[in-house]
Design a protein around this motif. Structure first.
Motif, PDB file in Angstrom:
ATOM      1  N   ARG A   1       0.921  -1.128  -0.017  1.00 23.36           N
ATOM      2  CA  ARG A   1       0.011   0.022  -0.049  1.00 23.36           C
ATOM      3  C   ARG A   1       0.997   1.201   0.079  1.00 23.36           C
ATOM      4  O   ARG A   1       1.742   1.248   0.779  1.00 23.36           O
ATOM      5  CB  ARG A   1      -0.961   0.044   1.249  1.00 23.36           C
ATOM      6  N   THR A   2       0.577   2.114  -0.979  1.00 22.69           N
ATOM      7  CA  THR A   2       1.221   3.543  -0.921  1.00 22.69           C
ATOM      8  C   THR A   2       0.258   4.552  -0.717  1.00 22.69           C
ATOM      9  O   THR A   2      -0.822   4.255  -0.460  1.00 22.69           O
ATOM     10  CB  THR A   2       1.784   3.699  -2.477  1.00 22.69           C
ATOM     11  N   VAL A   3       0.835   5.786  -0.440  1.00 21.54           N
ATOM     12  CA  VAL A   3      -0.179   6.941  -0.145  1.00 21.54           C
ATOM     13  C   VAL A   3      -1.227   6.936  -1.315  1.00 21.54           C
ATOM     14  O   VAL A   3      -2.284   7.434  -0.968  1.00 21.54           O
ATOM     15  CB  VAL A   3       0.749   8.240  -0.156  1.00 21.54           C
TER      16      VAL A   3
ATOM     17  N   LEU B   1      -4.475   5.228  -0.079  1.00 22.84           N
ATOM     18  CA  LEU B   1      -5.460   5.495   1.227  1.00 22.84           C
ATOM     19  C   LEU B   1      -6.771   6.138   0.947  1.00 22.84           C
ATOM     20  O   LEU B   1      -7.596   5.715   1.505  1.00 22.84           O
ATOM     21  CB  LEU B   1      -4.538   6.561   1.848  1.00 22.84           C
ATOM     22  N   ALA B   2      -6.819   7.262  -0.026  1.00 26.47           N
ATOM     23  CA  ALA B   2      -8.332   7.693  -0.383  1.00 26.47           C
ATOM     24  C   ALA B   2      -9.048   6.654  -1.106  1.00 26.47           C
ATOM     25  O   ALA B   2      -8.446   6.074  -2.018  1.00 26.47           O
ATOM     26  CB  ALA B   2      -7.934   9.148  -1.251  1.00 26.47           C
TER      27      ALA B   2
ATOM     28  N   HIS C   1      -9.029   9.395   3.252  1.00 24.38           N
ATOM     29  CA  HIS C   1      -8.447   8.559   4.528  1.00 24.38           C
ATOM     30  C   HIS C   1      -8.525   9.369   5.562  1.00 24.38           C
ATOM     31  O   HIS C   1      -8.278  10.657   5.668  1.00 24.38           O
ATOM     32  CB  HIS C   1      -7.250   7.756   4.439  1.00 24.38           C
ATOM     33  N   PRO C   2      -8.954   8.863   6.886  1.00 22.24           N
ATOM     34  CA  PRO C   2      -9.174   9.817   8.012  1.00 22.24           C
ATOM     35  C   PRO C   2      -7.655  10.516   8.253  1.00 22.24           C
ATOM     36  O   PRO C   2      -7.761  11.595   8.760  1.00 22.24           O
ATOM     37  CB  PRO C   2      -9.592   8.779   9.057  1.00 22.24           C
TER      38      PRO C   2
ATOM     39  N   THR D   1       5.199  13.769   4.295  1.00 16.40           N
ATOM     40  CA  THR D   1       4.100  13.444   4.462  1.00 16.40           C
ATOM     41  C   THR D   1       3.569  12.162   4.120  1.00 16.40           C
ATOM     42  O   THR D   1       3.147  11.392   5.022  1.00 16.40           O
ATOM     43  CB  THR D   1       3.147  14.593   3.954  1.00 16.40           C
ATOM     44  N   PRO D   2       3.671  11.616   2.742  1.00 16.96           N
ATOM     45  CA  PRO D   2       3.604  10.361   2.338  1.00 16.96           C
ATOM     46  C   PRO D   2       4.052   9.356   3.286  1.00 16.96           C
ATOM     47  O   PRO D   2       3.618   8.267   3.908  1.00 16.96           O
ATOM     48  CB  PRO D   2       3.965  10.187   1.087  1.00 16.96           C
ATOM     49  N   GLY D   3       5.270   9.337   3.855  1.00 14.85           N
ATOM     50  CA  GLY D   3       5.932   8.594   4.796  1.00 14.85           C
ATOM     51  C   GLY D   3       5.368   8.732   6.066  1.00 14.85           C
ATOM     52  O   GLY D   3       4.984   7.380   6.914  1.00 14.85           O
ATOM     53  N   PHE D   4       5.000   9.935   6.809  1.00  9.12           N
ATOM     54  CA  PHE D   4       4.094   9.911   7.845  1.00  9.12           C
ATOM     55  C   PHE D   4       2.905   9.240   7.682  1.00  9.12           C
ATOM     56  O   PHE D   4       2.550   8.575   8.816  1.00  9.12           O
ATOM     57  CB  PHE D   4       4.164  11.170   8.467  1.00  9.12           C
TER      58      PHE D   4
END
Length: 158
Positions: free
Chosen positions: A76-78, A81-82, A88-89, A106-109
């Motif tokens: 799974r990558t950023v 998420l959506a 995504h929350p 941000t993507p890593g976090f």
């Protein structure tokens, strides 16, 4: 080491069959072979966390993993998420709580936090801080990232 292996990377539910040299890192394969550029390349030494993705449910530094090691695993990558236009929350919380500035980290976090909270939804504040401290940010001072992750944790528990 110019011999290539055919592997299948399943990224966000979509299979990508690619040919890679055994030394190709997962982050390079995700970005260059599969066209998913949301995962960022930072230090390339596993220190910064910008390249964090989720592999078989666990956050990993994709710069430290070879692409051939991820053959057949769920990645799974950023970008995954959506759900369409519905964030995504965790993404929503980062926006609502100003958990990003330049956005490079941000993507890593996001992937680190989502991966940890999905595995351990009731993680203690102390343990959460320890996990988040493994990723580096040069802009935010971390306080808003922590607020965002805590807010998202509440939403993800619902």
């Amino acid at each position: 080491m110019t011999d290539k292996s055919y592997i299948t990377l399943t990224i966000n539910g979509r299979a990508h069959t690619i040919a890679v040299e055994p030394r190709r890192t997962l982050v390079d394969a995700i970005r260059e072979n599969c066209g998913q550029t949301g995962t960022h390349i930072g230090c390339e030494h596993g220190v910064c966390g910008a390249c964090t993705v989720i592999v078989d449910g666990a956050p990993v530094r994709s710069c430290l993993m070879f692409a051939v090691q991820a053959d057949g695993k769920a990645i799974r990558t950023v970008e995954g998420l959506a759900q369409g236009d519905h964030l995504h929350p965790m993404q929503q919380a980062f926006m609502d709580h100003h958990g990003l500035q330049c956005g490079f980290c941000t993507p890593g976090f996001l992937m680190l936090a989502v991966g940890v909270l999905e595995r351990e939804p009731d993680i203690s504040d102390e343990d959460l801080l320890e996990v988040l401290s493994s990723n580096l940010c040069r802009c935010t001072g971390y306080q808003n990232i922590i607020k965002a992750v805590r807010a998202a944790a509440k939403e993800m528990r619902k």
